[in-house]
Design an enzyme around this catalytic site. Structure first.
Site, short mmCIF file in Angstrom:
data_model
loop_
_atom_site.label_atom_id
_atom_site.label_comp_id
_atom_site.label_asym_id
_atom_site.label_seq_id
_atom_site.Cartn_x
_atom_site.Cartn_y
_atom_site.Cartn_z
N GLY A 1 0.80 -1.23 0.00
CA GLY A 1 0.00 0.00 0.00
C GLY A 1 0.83 1.26 0.00
O GLY A 1 0.63 2.14 -0.85
N ARG B 1 -0.14 -9.11 9.27
CA ARG B 1 -0.34 -8.75 10.69
C ARG B 1 -1.44 -9.62 11.32
O ARG B 1 -1.40 -9.90 12.51
CB ARG B 1 -0.61 -7.25 10.85
CG ARG B 1 0.55 -6.45 10.30
CD ARG B 1 0.70 -5.08 10.87
NE ARG B 1 1.64 -4.29 10.09
CZ ARG B 1 2.97 -4.39 10.18
NH1 ARG B 1 3.51 -5.24 11.02
NH2 ARG B 1 3.75 -3.67 9.42
N ASP C 1 -0.33 -0.12 13.35
CA ASP C 1 0.17 -1.42 12.88
C ASP C 1 0.49 -2.38 14.02
O ASP C 1 0.92 -3.50 13.75
CB ASP C 1 1.43 -1.21 12.02
CG ASP C 1 1.06 -0.72 10.64
OD1 ASP C 1 1.98 -0.32 9.89
OD2 ASP C 1 -0.14 -0.71 10.30
N SER D 1 -6.16 7.53 4.78
CA SER D 1 -4.77 7.07 4.83
C SER D 1 -3.84 8.28 4.85
O SER D 1 -4.07 9.25 4.15
CB SER D 1 -4.44 6.21 3.60
OG SER D 1 -3.06 5.89 3.59
N ARG E 1 -9.36 -5.15 9.09
CA ARG E 1 -8.69 -5.59 10.32
C ARG E 1 -9.56 -5.40 11.56
O ARG E 1 -9.13 -5.71 12.66
CB ARG E 1 -7.36 -4.85 10.49
CG ARG E 1 -6.30 -5.32 9.50
CD ARG E 1 -4.99 -4.57 9.65
NE ARG E 1 -3.94 -5.22 8.86
CZ ARG E 1 -2.74 -4.69 8.65
NH1 ARG E 1 -2.43 -3.50 9.18
NH2 ARG E 1 -1.84 -5.34 7.91
O1 LIG Z 1 3.26 5.55 5.59
C1 LIG Z 1 3.48 4.34 5.85
O2 LIG Z 1 4.56 3.76 5.63
C2 LIG Z 1 2.38 3.56 6.49
C3 LIG Z 1 1.27 4.20 6.99
C4 LIG Z 1 0.15 3.48 7.62
O3 LIG Z 1 -0.92 3.38 6.74
P1 LIG Z 1 -2.17 4.43 6.78
O4 LIG Z 1 -1.59 5.81 6.70
O5 LIG Z 1 -2.97 4.08 5.57
O6 LIG Z 1 -2.87 4.20 8.07
C5 LIG Z 1 0.54 2.06 8.05
O7 LIG Z 1 -0.63 1.28 8.34
C6 LIG Z 1 1.31 1.37 6.97
O8 LIG Z 1 1.75 0.10 7.43
C7 LIG Z 1 2.55 2.10 6.52
C1 LIG Z 2 -1.01 -1.64 6.05
C2 LIG Z 2 0.28 -1.97 6.03
O1 LIG Z 2 1.15 -1.67 5.00
P1 LIG Z 2 0.79 -0.97 3.61
O2 LIG Z 2 -0.25 0.11 3.87
O3 LIG Z 2 2.11 -0.42 3.16
O4 LIG Z 2 0.24 -2.05 2.71
C3 LIG Z 2 0.94 -2.70 7.16
O5 LIG Z 2 2.19 -2.85 7.07
O6 LIG Z 2 0.25 -3.11 8.10
#
Ligand SMILES: O=C(O)C1=C[C@@H](OP(=O)(O)O)[C@@H](O)[C@H](O)C1
Ligand SMILES: C=C(OP(=O)(O)O)C(=O)O
EC number: 2.5.1.19
Length: 438
Positions: A98, A390, A317, A172, A348
């Site tokens: 993501g 996770r 996380d 996000s 989740r």
């Molecule tokens: O900026 C990042 O590296 C992340 C931000 C978070 O996501 P969200 O901003 O969508 O909550 C986290 O859950 C993800 O594992 C990594």
């Molecule tokens: C949501 C996560 O990662 P990403 O958003 O990068 O897929 C995670 O690491 O829990």
């Protein structure tokens, strides 16, 4: 642990005690940030101690496709960046990552003809991109996406000039982080106004920290609602070290908290900006005997735990693995303000509740909260990993305390962030069997 099959289920057996010391694996979030920043610099950088995970591999492949030269040697990445000009007309395969997807979609504003595709239509393919696509469109780019603003997405018409732009951080923080990475290399930079309920603040601060370490000037309001990045800047090539990963390490510390024994995780910077550093405070508040000596954190297990009520967003996380501590605690634990958990690798909140119930653990949910109550964990059960690294960590921890073995389907998805997870659990004394699947 011998080489694992490509696809496998994991059988986690009840364990009497855990003890030992494990070196924290490299931070997923900083690996993403330092590799991207190094690729946006001209000249050669060294990024030391990068994660070797599916998300890291996806990013490396995309950065190479855009024109970066990257050699891996002894856990370090030697990166010769493409600076402000990623190659045009490039297909980026982001896997199920993501942050990689969102960051690269935003950096695509520097070029034209970038297509971002996923191999996980039921996971990343379901996650929202619309707020970022709206910002890119407002910057004058042409954006084509699948229905509902989802991947695959093509971004054309760049390089954008930059200027004022708004973006929501409601679903996000990654949309904002992505724009911040592109901003200094746009002619006019970006003057960003953040709209909506701002969530996942710590990763935004990790992004700002990364830009500053790479010599980029950023002016951010204290509440992060307004961030100005002057244009025509450069990222400074240099020598950078990835810190230890708090979200993955939290899983091992929870394991140490819910069973007798003593577990130490080394390599966790006490001043790190990762929000999941707060998981240590939560474990302490639940009654865990947790001590720190420098960058080593030690948990002595077996003390009685009690439930807590916390805003889970700052350590988003680690919420799932902390549910294993909640299941071992007296009373109930509620995580509030966690609506974005529904938008990750799986839902989740609902999916976690479903698997907890399957294991006989009481759990309740609302639109933006998850409650887990302490009690026995049913064994001799097969549970669904939901393709979520996770979730697999949580289910493994519950298996350690179950009345019999717990089989987790699709456990190979652990590789997204933590390929060594089962090896680390075994090194601490857990028994995990691997069932190869076709
Ligand atoms: O900026 C990042 O590296 C992340 C931000 C978070 O996501 P969200 O901003 O969508 O909550 C986290 O859950 C993800 O594992 C990594
Ligand atoms: C949501 C996560 O990662 P990403 O958003 O990068 O897929 C995670 O690491 O829990």
């Amino acid at each position: 642990m011998p080489d694992l099959p490509v696809r496998f289920d994991a059988v986690v057996h009840p364990t009497a005690r855990l003890s030992g010391t494990v070196q924290a694996q490299p931070s997923k979030n900083y690996t993403t940030r330092f590799l991207l920043a190094a690729a946006l610099a001209e000249g050669e950088s060294v990024v030391r101690g990068v994660a070797s995970s599916e998300d890291a591999e996806a990013l490396l492949s995309c950065l190479r496709a855009w024109g970066a030269r990257i050699e891996l040697s002894g856990g370090d990445a030697y990166v010769t960046g493409f600076g402000a000009r990623p190659s045009p007309d490039t297909r980026l395969e982001v896997g199920n990552a993501g942050a990689v997807a969102r960051f690269l979609l935003a950096v695509a504003a520097l070029t034209s003809g970038t297509e971002v595709v996923t191999d996980s239509p039921h996971s990343l393919g379901q996650r929202p991109m619309g707020d970022l696509l709206a910002a890119l469109t407002a910057l004058g780019l042409t954006v084509q996406s699948a229905a509902g603003g989802r991947l695959p997405v093509t971004v054309s018409g760049g390089p954008a000039l930059g200027g004022p732009v708004s973006v929501s951080a409601e679903q996000s923080s990654q949309f904002l982080s992505g724009l911040l990475f592109a901003a200094p290399l746009l002619e006019r930079g970006l003057d960003i106004t953040v709209t909506g309920h701002l969530r996942s603040e710590p990763p935004i601060r990790q992004t700002l920290d990364t830009l500053r370490r790479f010599g980029v000037q950023v002016e951010a309001a204290t509440d992060l609602r307004r961030i100005r990045v002057p244009g025509a800047q450069r990222y400074q090539a240099g020598d950078y070290r990835v810190p230890g990963d708090y979200p993955g390490s939290a899983a091992l510390l929870v394991a140490g908290a819910i069973l007798p024994g003593e577990v130490t995780v080394a390599g966790l910077d006490p001043h790190d900006l990762q929000g999941e550093r707060l998981a240590l405070d939560v474990l302490r508040e639940m009654g865990t005997d947790l001590r720190r000596e420098g960058d080593a954190v030690t948990v002595r297990g077996g003390s009685p735990l009690h439930g807590v009520t916390r805003d889970g967003d700052p350590f988003t996380d680690a919420v799932q693995v902390l549910c294993a501590a909640a299941a071992a605690a007296e009373g109930c634990t509620t995580w509030h303000n966690v609506a974005t958990l529904r938008l990750k690798e799986c839902d989740r909140i609902s999916d976690t509740r479903a698997e907890l119930l399957r294991l006989g653990v009481q759990a309740r949910e609302t639109a933006d909260s998850l409650t887990v109550c302490g009690g026995a964990v049913r064994g001799n059960v097969t549970v669904d990993g939901h393709g979520d690294h996770r979730m697999i960590m949580l289910l493994s921890l519950l298996g350690l305390r179950a009345s019999g073995p717990v089989t987790i389907t699709g456990a190979h998805h652990i590789r997204k962030s933590y390929p060594e997870f089962f090896a680390h659990l075994q090194a601490l004394g857990a028994r995990v069997d691997v069932l190869a699947r076709s």
